[in-house]
Write an enzyme that holds these catalytic residues in place. Sequence first.
Site, PDB file in Angstrom:
ATOM      1  CG  HIS A  68      -7.912  -0.827   2.932  1.00 61.47           C
ATOM      2  ND1 HIS A  68      -8.653  -1.421   3.919  1.00 61.47           N
ATOM      3  CD2 HIS A  68      -6.846  -1.625   2.752  1.00 61.47           C
ATOM      4  CE1 HIS A  68      -8.042  -2.513   4.324  1.00 61.47           C
ATOM      5  NE2 HIS A  68      -6.941  -2.666   3.627  1.00 61.47           N
ATOM      6  CG  HIS A  76      -2.013  -1.058   1.161  1.00 62.71           C
ATOM      7  ND1 HIS A  76      -2.465  -1.611  -0.005  1.00 62.71           N
ATOM      8  CD2 HIS A  76      -2.738  -1.661   2.161  1.00 62.71           C
ATOM      9  CE1 HIS A  76      -3.417  -2.512   0.267  1.00 62.71           C
ATOM     10  NE2 HIS A  76      -3.596  -2.565   1.569  1.00 62.71           N
ATOM     11  CD  GLU A  82      -8.280  -3.339  -0.440  1.00 61.08           C
ATOM     12  OE1 GLU A  82      -7.232  -2.690  -0.412  1.00 61.08           O
ATOM     13  OE2 GLU A  82      -8.388  -4.484   0.055  1.00 61.08           O
TER      14      GLU A  82
HETATM   15  C1  BGC Z   1      -4.545  -6.550   1.659  1.00 61.08           C
HETATM   16  C2  BGC Z   1      -4.243  -7.332   2.890  1.00 61.08           C
HETATM   17  C3  BGC Z   1      -3.654  -6.414   3.921  1.00 61.08           C
HETATM   18  C4  BGC Z   1      -4.632  -5.321   4.193  1.00 61.08           C
HETATM   19  C5  BGC Z   1      -4.104  -4.334   5.193  1.00 61.08           C
HETATM   20  C6  BGC Z   1      -5.491  -5.456   2.006  1.00 61.08           C
HETATM   21  O1  BGC Z   1      -5.700  -4.648   0.902  1.00 61.08           O
HETATM   22  O2  BGC Z   1      -5.107  -7.349   0.650  1.00 61.08           O
HETATM   23  O3  BGC Z   1      -3.351  -8.390   2.609  1.00 61.08           O
HETATM   24  O4  BGC Z   1      -3.352  -7.109   5.083  1.00 61.08           O
HETATM   25  O5  BGC Z   1      -4.927  -4.644   3.018  1.00 61.08           O
HETATM   26  O6  BGC Z   1      -5.160  -3.612   5.724  1.00 61.08           O
END
Ligand code: BGC
Length: 393
Positions: free
Chosen positions: A221, A147, A358
Amino acid sequence: MSVLRGMAGWAACAAAVAVCGCRTEKGVAVKMSGAVEPSVVVKPFGKTKDGQLVHLYTLTGAGGVVMDVIDYGGKVVRLYTPDRTGKMTDITLGFNEVAGYETHDKYFGSLIGRYGNRIANGRFTLDGKTYTLPTNNDPGGVPCSLHGGDKGFDAYVWHSEPLSEGRNVGVKFTLTSPDGDQGYPGKLDVTVSYWLTPDNVWRIEYEAVTDKATPVNLTQHLYFNFKGEAEGTILDHELTLFADHITPVDKGLIPTGKLLPVKGTPFDFTTPWEIGRRINADDEQLRFGGGYDHNWVLNSKGGKLAPAAALYERTTGRFLEVWTTEPCIQFYCGNFLTDQVPGKRGKNLCHRGGLALETQHAPDSPNQPGFPSTILRPGQTYKTVTEYRFGVR
Ligand code: BGC
């Protein structure tokens, strides 16, 4: 209430929209009579630990959906939608204070960038040059960049301003990510607009331009729990994903580069399935993810606004459709959430207490020649749209 409304009503009608900087008396019982006056109300939401002022925007859509959004990471703090009796409930995970995000989980309800999801080993090569990113995550003991790195777009206070157009209301966020930010090349200018429409669509418009070639993969998210925040798990929610394939992962949750047909597997959500029904199946992919945490390749393949997912919860009747111009969607069912995280109403959250849908390009695309490119070049404009269309059944 139907949610299959396409763009009808978008940019319709020119009634006045209240946009002001005063406090609101927002209750949890906004009427769904169609008589709701759309508004945007701005007030302070405290400060980050480094002293930056954070603003809270309360968007009240003409259809009745109410959303509290902050300019710290563009995070949706609260999201009130009606159940089938019209009762409004906050259906998202978040915190009452900035410190909650800084201490517990910075991704709750957040904008994500410069690159949503994982990049293997925190490294990629572009036009012959190798770039190194912070490795801030290590599922299965394998380091990767998640991210956007240590300080992704979720951790910035964005410039923000209210939006109104006809009976649509919203907030516009802008951010300049400098050249070299978290190791990424190029100064990236990003604009994200959130709109609430009279027919209860939350529309997100993403745009970005760069002065050097760089990977870009922006997403949101938000966690959903249609029974309400801190009201148990989402295992009883029924999910549909308009996708015949996933990009299977290795133990580090990095795509192998292959496509796996979902037919005959616990990943087949082409018809509605309760999330919990097959989550404990004897399946390597489910073991790697600790449950569902995978990228589905949409049958629409992106490029035009098309259905990606639908979500339904039987007891409340809440129903959602996700439409997107993106080619993929990450369905993450909160496998890393724990009961150590306090909710907004004094109740703790729990394992799988929320799920995220997402919209995105595939994880690790900068290292995957077989995947659609995520590289934005100078002169090009990154543009994607995702809509979360709320309704009841
Ligand atoms: C991911 C997860 C991650 C999470 C964190 C998601 O977008 O797919 O693997 O742990 O974000 O909040």
